[in-house]
Design a protein around this motif. Sequence first.
Motif, PDB file in Angstrom:
ATOM      1  N   LEU A 157       9.347  12.309   5.697  1.00 18.46           N
ATOM      2  CA  LEU A 157       9.608  11.751   4.375  1.00 18.46           C
ATOM      3  C   LEU A 157       8.419  10.897   3.944  1.00 18.46           C
ATOM      4  N   LEU A 158       7.951  11.078   2.724  1.00 21.24           N
ATOM      5  CA  LEU A 158       6.819  10.299   2.227  1.00 21.24           C
ATOM      6  C   LEU A 158       7.238   8.921   1.720  1.00 21.24           C
ATOM      7  N   GLY A 159       8.534   8.741   1.462  1.00 14.48           N
ATOM      8  CA  GLY A 159       9.021   7.434   1.037  1.00 14.48           C
ATOM      9  C   GLY A 159       8.704   7.124  -0.417  1.00 14.48           C
ATOM     10  N   LEU A 160       8.880   5.864  -0.771  1.00 14.37           N
ATOM     11  CA  LEU A 160       8.640   5.441  -2.153  1.00 14.37           C
ATOM     12  C   LEU A 160       7.172   5.154  -2.433  1.00 14.37           C
ATOM     13  N   SER A 161       6.450   4.703  -1.403  1.00 14.35           N
ATOM     14  CA  SER A 161       5.048   4.335  -1.599  1.00 14.35           C
ATOM     15  C   SER A 161       4.330   4.355  -0.256  1.00 14.35           C
ATOM     16  N   SER A 162       3.025   4.606  -0.306  1.00 14.57           N
ATOM     17  CA  SER A 162       2.207   4.561   0.910  1.00 14.57           C
ATOM     18  C   SER A 162       1.522   3.214   1.078  1.00 14.57           C
ATOM     19  N   SER A 163       1.657   2.332   0.091  1.00 11.00           N
ATOM     20  CA  SER A 163       1.039   1.003   0.141  1.00 11.00           C
ATOM     21  C   SER A 163       1.843   0.085   1.066  1.00 11.00           C
ATOM     22  N   TRP A 164       1.163  -0.527   2.056  1.00 11.96           N
ATOM     23  CA  TRP A 164       1.845  -1.421   2.995  1.00 11.96           C
ATOM     24  C   TRP A 164       2.416  -2.645   2.273  1.00 11.96           C
ATOM     25  N   GLY A 165       1.669  -3.165   1.311  1.00 11.03           N
ATOM     26  CA  GLY A 165       2.144  -4.331   0.568  1.00 11.03           C
ATOM     27  C   GLY A 165       3.413  -4.030  -0.216  1.00 11.03           C
ATOM     28  N   LEU A 166       3.414  -2.868  -0.907  1.00 13.85           N
ATOM     29  CA  LEU A 166       4.616  -2.482  -1.654  1.00 13.85           C
ATOM     30  C   LEU A 166       5.792  -2.217  -0.733  1.00 13.85           C
ATOM     31  N   GLN A 167       5.536  -1.647   0.432  1.00 13.79           N
ATOM     32  CA  GLN A 167       6.624  -1.369   1.361  1.00 13.79           C
ATOM     33  C   GLN A 167       7.259  -2.659   1.872  1.00 13.79           C
ATOM     34  N   CYS A 168       6.444  -3.677   2.115  1.00 13.12           N
ATOM     35  CA  CYS A 168       6.993  -4.986   2.517  1.00 13.12           C
ATOM     36  C   CYS A 168       7.824  -5.583   1.390  1.00 13.12           C
TER      37      CYS A 168
END
Length: 328
Positions: A14-25
Amino acid sequence: MDQQNYSRVAEFVLLGLSSSWGLQCFFLVCFNLLYIGIVLGNFLIVFTVISDPALHTPMYIMLSNLSVLDVLLATYATPKMIHDFLHEPKIISFEGCMTQIFLLHVFVGGEMVLLVAMAYDRYVAICKPLHYASIMNLCKCTGMVVASWVTGVLHSLSQLAFTVNLPFCGPNIVDSYYCDLTLVIKLACTDTFIPEVLMLLDSGLMGVTSFVLLLISYMVILVTVRRHSSAGMAKARSTLTAHITVVTLFFGPCIFIYVWPFGNFPVDKVFSVFSTVFTPMLNPIIYTLRNKEVKFAMYKLKTRYVTHRLPFLFHTSSCFEELDLFHK
């Protein structure tokens, strides 16, 4: 190619909502809070309806079942999504993927039918108030609730029947935070035109039929309400507004997703999050803010379980203080 030469995919990425670590946090904190709010808010409605005999009516029984469906709709994928914010790659097994697809269509299909049943309940209550007690009795209400669950299960089984046996032999990347059926079907190593059409007809027919029935019910109710200006009709208008708001929030994203079911647009993720996270969170807010009976029942619940226990807690604290003074 011979389908027997295929080796079945064991897992999907699954690619998820975003690949950005900051956005994922950021998403990790936000969706944790939202999920807690969904569970607490909807179970508060369920507990309120169960604990107050005045709310043991068809409307509130169906409302409590809607809250249960909302919790389940948020639970089938949201905890997995929250877990995946901290893990790379975001892996889900083939069995887990099929389970997500099954549960999603059970809960969505069940909620569609339940919303139609709730609209019918409001139609009888407003358009045929003198016959409401005989038409919407407990037996019929229970039958409607059971029918919503059975329809959801049958709808989901029909979707899963032509998906689980597709040959998945290589591509396994799903550009979403959960196993979206429209995206998973495209990964099959075969011509997917027929499965795509079957899925579209199945989900589309159910969604359109439910939405048309809801529109007809609410149009008839609105015409009836406009002809009367009594206090009872004002209350009915307030309740009807809440129902229409919930229906719009629920069907809006579904209709958009199935208008272009096999195109992969970034906005699809937004609508998926809205339908599986924000709608279950907004439903209890809409119903409690616009429903005096529910708000009054919650106030009584607070009085019974909070206010009445505060004197006991203070009394217990005083006793412990006196014991400490005695020992000193």
